[in-house]
Motif scaffolding. Sequence first.
Motif, PDB file in Angstrom:
ATOM      1  N   ILE A   1       0.848  -1.200   0.000  1.00  0.00           N
ATOM      2  CA  ILE A   1       0.000   0.000   0.000  1.00  0.00           C
ATOM      3  C   ILE A   1       0.881   1.248   0.000  1.00  0.00           C
ATOM      4  O   ILE A   1       0.656   2.189  -0.763  1.00  0.00           O
TER       5      ILE A   1
ATOM      6  N   SER B   1       1.319   4.075  -2.946  1.00  0.00           N
ATOM      7  CA  SER B   1       1.118   5.494  -2.668  1.00  0.00           C
ATOM      8  C   SER B   1       2.342   6.306  -3.089  1.00  0.00           C
ATOM      9  O   SER B   1       2.225   7.373  -3.708  1.00  0.00           O
TER      10      SER B   1
ATOM     11  N   ASN C   1     -10.246   2.999  -4.101  1.00  0.00           N
ATOM     12  CA  ASN C   1      -9.402   1.949  -4.717  1.00  0.00           C
ATOM     13  C   ASN C   1      -9.216   2.128  -6.229  1.00  0.00           C
ATOM     14  O   ASN C   1      -8.099   2.068  -6.724  1.00  0.00           O
TER      15      ASN C   1
ATOM     16  N   ASP D   1      -6.671   1.477  -0.555  1.00  0.00           N
ATOM     17  CA  ASP D   1      -6.317   2.362   0.578  1.00  0.00           C
ATOM     18  C   ASP D   1      -5.521   3.592   0.131  1.00  0.00           C
ATOM     19  O   ASP D   1      -4.997   4.325   0.974  1.00  0.00           O
TER      20      ASP D   1
END
Lengths: 341, 341
Positions: free
Chosen positions: A229, A233, B31, B37
Amino acid sequence: MVKPTRSSDASSEQRTEFISCSAVAHSSTANLGPGFDVFGLGLDAFEDTVTITRGKKIEDSVPHVNLTLSGDDIETISPNASENTAGLVVRRMSYDLNLNGKTNWALDLHISKKIPTGYGMGSSAASAAAAALAFDGLFNLQLSKNRLIKYAAEGEIASAGTIHYDNVSGSMLGGFVIVRSAPEIDFVRLDVPNDLFLAIAVPVMNVPLKKTAVARSVLPKTVFLDDVIQNISNASTVVAGFALKDTKMIAKGINDLIVEPSRKHLIPGYELVRRNALNEGALAVTISGAGPSMISVLDDEKAASRVANSMAEGFLEAGVKKTKAIVCRPSEGARIVDVSN
Amino acid sequence: MVKPTRSSDASSEQRTEFISCSAVAHSSTANLGPGFDVFGLGLDAFEDTVTITRGKKIEDSVPHVNLTLSGDDIETISPNASENTAGLVVRRMSYDLNLNGKTNWALDLHISKKIPTGYGMGSSAASAAAAALAFDGLFNLQLSKNRLIKYAAEGEIASAGTIHYDNVSGSMLGGFVIVRSAPEIDFVRLDVPNDLFLAIAVPVMNVPLKKTAVARSVLPKTVFLDDVIQNISNASTVVAGFALKDTKMIAKGINDLIVEPSRKHLIPGYELVRRNALNEGALAVTISGAGPSMISVLDDEKAASRVANSMAEGFLEAGVKKTKAIVCRPSEGARIVDVSN
């Protein structure tokens, strides 16, 4: 300089004069932190020039490629065309394009090498990219850039043991490239901010011959979802930074929780180099490709120079005898520099 | 409508008249395929309006929040302020900001609910975002959007069980948002293409109360590196697509190898809905947030309408009795719609 037209098989048969084509491709860096096997960035630090010259016709379905090399630091490069990244590209393109039925041209392939080999600066990829472009120019094939990148990436097998597209696409297209591998190989290219400067330190040391294979062998097979995740990001932030031409945003995203933690022990002085760079004002620091070169991102040329020197100092402190400190900018794509008929 | 000025504690003490503030926040999707996330997108399909009205002063350090609800489909929402997403936000902001020393205002909190609850449309997030903005407006706190998003995300605990920022940031900021979680919570917002249309099908069915917790419990703890590489490439493509205002590029990146494969069995008719959408020309199809709503990307409004209906048909074929078909566009951010003094 003459721009040749596409020669039909018949006219090729009749052609007796030499034709040669030279192409230049720049160094590159891969990964940029979170973009392992996905991000490539062409760098104007160094360039390789590949010249392919057409010799005699040969009654043989196997291409004859005679490889010669010039430049510094070429003793680690195989002079055997089937073990050399550019040689493989030329042999493969000759086969695939079946240029002359069962007849082949003897080809002289010369690589003028300026990119240091084996340090994560995309040296083999640049030779492969320049070779693909020179071959395309020599026979005026007008293949798409995507197809040329695929050929160049196949040449990378000679150095990395596996096909990967990050360096070749950065070198071929210039600027920042996102590699897509499914449903088919494809590339998204973005321009770069005008104030993006890269500070690089290249430690001159004995690099294992199959360095990239070693650097891949230490990678984890599986990754924790939480780290995924964060890497997604960060990669998204890098892409947004390029798209918005925001160097600070690019730097904010350069933080890799997956590959870099498992590779840093392969680089002598990693922590020292990193600490020095950040102390001197680097906005971000990471490994350049599979290393051992380290690369920092800055938005100011003078600061980049200080940072490059501080990174070189870091390698020296760690016992590396000699280190090159480089400041560079993203590069343009590969280009043909000479075609003669 | 009166825009209040920042009231000092002293002047608040003297204030006797009611003050109320209303804020609106839109639905959202999280998403978008590979950005679990990380990606949020505000959607103008539905909106919640939250009104906070200041009542009597109370000699108690604990905030008194009286929650009322109106709208369809509110029977599944707890009317207890400490179990409600907007209620939690208001209680927490009251505590943290210590607005009145040991004295608190009795606050009436009204949610006019139009976003369907529990279907992956960011319903709880919108109420939380509107509540944070309305509270900020009521006391003229002028907190940063980042801080308001953090408060709203804490409110999300009531529905999801964990803090997550994708829906609240999409709802609060509008447009497309990249959530950053390290070294601190931060957001990158990008504008959207003018030709981006979303087709959504919301299956009306019994959704488990802790649906998001269930949808999280099925996620893998670890992921294969090869899948990570592809998700990072896809997420990068989505970001580049938004940045370049290229809807087809966004769609190209919407393919998730990590979360969607482990969640699709939770959605009745997932395969049918997906097949129908693609047959009708959807550029990409994925689960909206934790589902069970499904969302398609298109660059044409009429086609989006056909696709939404075909997706609803897919749910019906799978035995879902009733389904809403929606065509919408990305939304603007949350906004204050009324302040009265």
